[in-house]
Design an enzyme around this catalytic site. Structure first.
Site, PDB file in Angstrom:
ATOM      1  N   CYS A 134      -0.087  -1.669   4.041  1.00  0.00           N
ATOM      2  CA  CYS A 134       0.435  -1.812   5.613  1.00  0.00           C
ATOM      3  C   CYS A 134      -0.849  -0.747   6.147  1.00  0.00           C
ATOM      4  CB  CYS A 134       1.511  -1.285   6.253  1.00  0.00           C
ATOM      5  SG  CYS A 134       1.327  -0.755   8.020  1.00  0.00           S
ATOM      6  N   CYS A 137       0.171   2.149   9.217  1.00  0.00           N
ATOM      7  CA  CYS A 137       1.140   2.391   8.845  1.00  0.00           C
ATOM      8  C   CYS A 137       2.125   2.639   7.112  1.00  0.00           C
ATOM      9  CB  CYS A 137       2.641   2.767  10.235  1.00  0.00           C
ATOM     10  SG  CYS A 137       2.600   1.010  10.316  1.00  0.00           S
ATOM     11  N   SER A 138       3.251   2.077   7.253  1.00  0.00           N
ATOM     12  CA  SER A 138       3.911   2.150   6.079  1.00  0.00           C
ATOM     13  C   SER A 138       4.818   1.131   6.034  1.00  0.00           C
ATOM     14  CB  SER A 138       4.197   2.697   5.899  1.00  0.00           C
ATOM     15  OG  SER A 138       5.319   3.706   7.149  1.00  0.00           O
ATOM     16  N   CYS A 139       4.574  -0.519   7.425  1.00  0.00           N
ATOM     17  CA  CYS A 139       5.494  -1.091   6.640  1.00  0.00           C
ATOM     18  C   CYS A 139       5.599  -2.479   5.583  1.00  0.00           C
ATOM     19  CB  CYS A 139       5.005  -2.391   7.972  1.00  0.00           C
ATOM     20  SG  CYS A 139       4.605  -1.954   9.881  1.00  0.00           S
TER      21      CYS A 139
END
Lengths: 237, 114
Positions: A134, A137-139
């Site tokens: 991702c 972000c941090s999906c």
């Protein structure tokens, strides 16, 4: 001066027609000023103050907080995803279902919930290796993998895996033939990916539970391949 | 929004360093990370959306975005949203933080920070 006057008119106008917008901007500026002024106070104290204040206001129930943390720390994790992969390796019909309708196939094993509403399963083959990131972000697919590891959220991984995936994979010990195509999938707020690693050699006859033990978290992100069985695990002579 | 979070392809961030091998890392290394993650999980949906949270994190000042730990970025994002939505005021947060630290015996450190 003319500019100032125009701004003033605009503000009056905004206040008249869109009062919510106007107040929101004031909140935003005040919030930013406060946040920056306390940014160097130890983070443990800042988190504690936020939890306490939201609790005092009735916006947060500490027991509910404890419960959700326990869920993601101790119950939901890559063991879920490993069960999905082991089933796919063992049952061709399930694998077909997983690739065609991953939400339904994953839910069939009981894994549903936040951050996994729209899943895509990516099958690794002899010629194609898939890896997930991702960049923004941090999906990450929480119901099947839990919370992401620190490196997945780090700038080195987010910046480099899309530009130089072969080298990044090599740093994880995954050296792929030049002829293998690497596909990098950038997650987003809606779509989450689960890599289906190649089933290792020497696993004929292993049951699903044993197979699941070969499916690591990193292999389902796609930075490694599944483990190969220990010689002893292949069965006594 | 156009800022450092949109980092795919940037050079210069170095090698990927897994902190441990494949799933054996602790989910949280420190208690404040655990509490912050929980705070996020029980306030998202109730008080702000996924997209609002993401945008709030993206509005963090770029140097802090690049240097502060992940769950500290969540603290900035959630605290900002709660204040912007009027659910808590900057003044009451500052007061509560100061009182808590004074009670914990940190009054002198707070004065030193100011």
């Amino acid at each position: 001066m003319a500019g100032q006057h125009d701004d003033h008119d605009h503000d009056d106008h905004a206040h008249h027609d869109h009062p919510h917008h106007h107040f929101h901007r004031i909140h935003s500026e005040a919030a930013d000023a406060l946040l920056m002024s306390i940014a160097d106070i130890e983070i443990s104290a800042r988190v504690k103050a936020l939890e306490e204040l939201l609790t005092l206001k009735g916006l947060v129930d500490p027991a509910a907080l404890d419960a959700v943390v326990d869920l993601y720390e101790n119950q939901i994790g890559p063991k879920n995803g490993a069960r999905v992969i082991a089933r796919a390796w063992s049952d061709p019909a399930y694998k077909k279902w997983l690739l065609e309708d991953p939400n339904a196939a994953i839910a069939d094993l009981g894994f549903t919930g936040a951050q996994g509403e729209n899943m895509v399963a990516l099958e690794n083959t002899d010629g194609v290796h898939n890896v997930v990131v991702c960049t923004l972000c941090s999906c990450y697919p929480w119901p099947v993998l839990g919370l992401p590891p620190v490196w997945y959220k780090s700038m080195p991984y987010r910046t480099r895996i899309v530009r130089d995936p072969r080298s990044v994979l090599a740093e994880f010990g995954t050296v792929l033939p030049d002829t293998t195509e690497i596909r990098v999938w950038d997650s987003n707020s809606e779509v989450r990916y689960l890599v289906v690693p190649r089933r290792p050699e020497g696993t004929q006859g292993m049951d699903e539970a044993a197979l699941a033990g070969l499916v690591t978290r990193d292999s389902m992100i796609g930075v490694t391949e599944a483990l190969t069985p220990e010689p002893a695990a292949e069965g006594a002579p | 929004m156009n800022s450092v979070h949109d980092c795919g392809g940037f050079d210069g961030f170095g090698r990927v360093v897994p902190e441990d091998y494949d799933g054996r890392e602790p989910v949280f290394k420190e208690e404040w990370e655990r509490r912050m993650c929980g705070l996020f999980m029980i306030t998202i949906g109730a008080h702000y959306s996924d997209d609002e949270f993401r945008q709030s994190r993206e509005r963090l000042e770029p140097v802090k975005y690049l240097t502060r730990p992940y769950y500290e970025q969540w603290w900035f994002a959630v605290a900002r949203l709660m204040m912007e939505k009027g659910l808590l005021t900057p003044e009451e947060f500052a007061r509560h933080l100061a009182a808590g630290r004074a009670a914990a015996g940190n009054a002198d450190i707070l004065a030193g920070d100011a």
